[in-house]
Design a protein around this motif. Sequence first.
Motif, short mmCIF file in Angstrom:
data_model
loop_
_atom_site.label_atom_id
_atom_site.label_comp_id
_atom_site.label_asym_id
_atom_site.label_seq_id
_atom_site.Cartn_x
_atom_site.Cartn_y
_atom_site.Cartn_z
N THR A 156 0.81 -1.22 0.00
CA THR A 156 0.00 0.00 0.00
C THR A 156 0.84 1.26 0.00
O THR A 156 0.59 2.21 -0.77
N LEU A 157 1.85 1.30 0.87
CA LEU A 157 2.64 2.52 1.06
C LEU A 157 3.97 2.51 0.31
O LEU A 157 4.57 3.57 0.11
N GLY A 158 4.42 1.31 -0.05
CA GLY A 158 5.75 1.20 -0.65
C GLY A 158 6.84 1.06 0.39
O GLY A 158 8.03 0.99 0.06
N HIS A 159 6.45 1.00 1.64
CA HIS A 159 7.42 0.80 2.73
C HIS A 159 6.68 0.22 3.93
O HIS A 159 5.47 0.41 4.09
N ALA A 160 7.39 -0.51 4.75
CA ALA A 160 6.84 -1.09 5.98
C ALA A 160 8.02 -1.45 6.87
O ALA A 160 8.41 -2.62 6.98
N ARG A 161 8.59 -0.46 7.50
CA ARG A 161 9.83 -0.64 8.25
C ARG A 161 9.56 -1.27 9.63
O ARG A 161 9.62 -0.60 10.66
N HIS A 162 9.27 -2.55 9.60
CA HIS A 162 8.89 -3.25 10.83
C HIS A 162 10.06 -3.44 11.79
O HIS A 162 9.86 -3.72 12.97
#
Length: 378
Positions: free
Chosen positions: A236-242
């Motif tokens: 969705t966002l192009g990023h997911a810095r978990h």
Amino acid sequence: MKFVLAPDSFKESMSASVAVEAMRRGIHAVRPDAECVGVPMADGGEGTVDAVVDALDGQRITVELQDPLGRPTEATFGYVAHRKLAVIEIAAAAGLELVAPNERDVLRASSSGVGQLIANALDRGATEFLIGLGGSATNDAGVGMLVALGAKFLDASGRPVAPGGAGLKDLDRIVLDGLDPRLCDVHIRVACDVNAPLLGPTGASAVFGPQKGATAADVELLDAALSRLVSVTEATLGHARHDTPGAGAAGGLGFAFFEFLGAESKPGVEVVAETVGLERAVRGADWVFTGEGGVDAQTMLGKTPFGVAQLASRQGAHVVIFGGRVAPDATVLLDHGVDRLVAITPDGTPIDEALRRGPQALEQAAAEFVRELIGTAT
């Protein structure tokens, strides 16, 4: 002679503001002409709303909302109108203490109340937020909060996923068209002293889930559900810095704040100090008085007195830490910008008496220290 009074609350005994006034009375009993600047402090946890509201002449706002299990309740946040600043402790709306031990259900507990607090603050004109993370009953990575703010988290049939972390196992897509547009124009600072990532053996589910009633099977289910959230967020966002330090804080609320709301994170005492203008207050100070209920070697791990001491020593001020209890290992603080440690109650004082007499004892301890200081100077 200038004194800056920047204590945390002394838990169960006095608020930070009450501690400031006790210190002020003690100093003025000995040096009526002393300049005393009060700056109530906190570390982003319990007492942060009170400290900031009192320091900046704000107000406390009580809001009707839903608790982690969807039941009606009330919660309070701070608002400083002249700064358009909202101060929110997420525990007020999603805290573990809101759910009785026999009612805890980490699989379906929702952070929606946090979103309701934020929405109310936006209605009042807030453009700046200070968010204290910690003490949540939830493990939904802030999805409940985001839903309350207008986002949609849908399954493959286009229906909203069930509230709580477990419902995220069915997540198929995220729709952000309805997210409150006012969020684009706000600055959010998160006070966070937890470095846990969102996923894995050191993440939100594994480390904090059991404290909220999660079984081993629940932890496995929740971590898989949050992994699903990460995948859909990335799409969705192009990023997911978990793996961002703090993403796993407060049941993953850190993840939602960082990824969806663009929040910045700093250690709690630093965020509070910046907000209340502690550095400006300390300029030109001769002495800085700080303290909290219990002082020991762990005080160095991000607690208020240590943060205050570090800032004060950089400004060239001397520092005294007052504590209801000062443990022997607290002497390590004397190697890190602290000049004196002062226990305000004698060893062996019954705890009920120590708590009840806290303000009086702190006033007396401050007076005795200043009296000693004057005697040394002469």
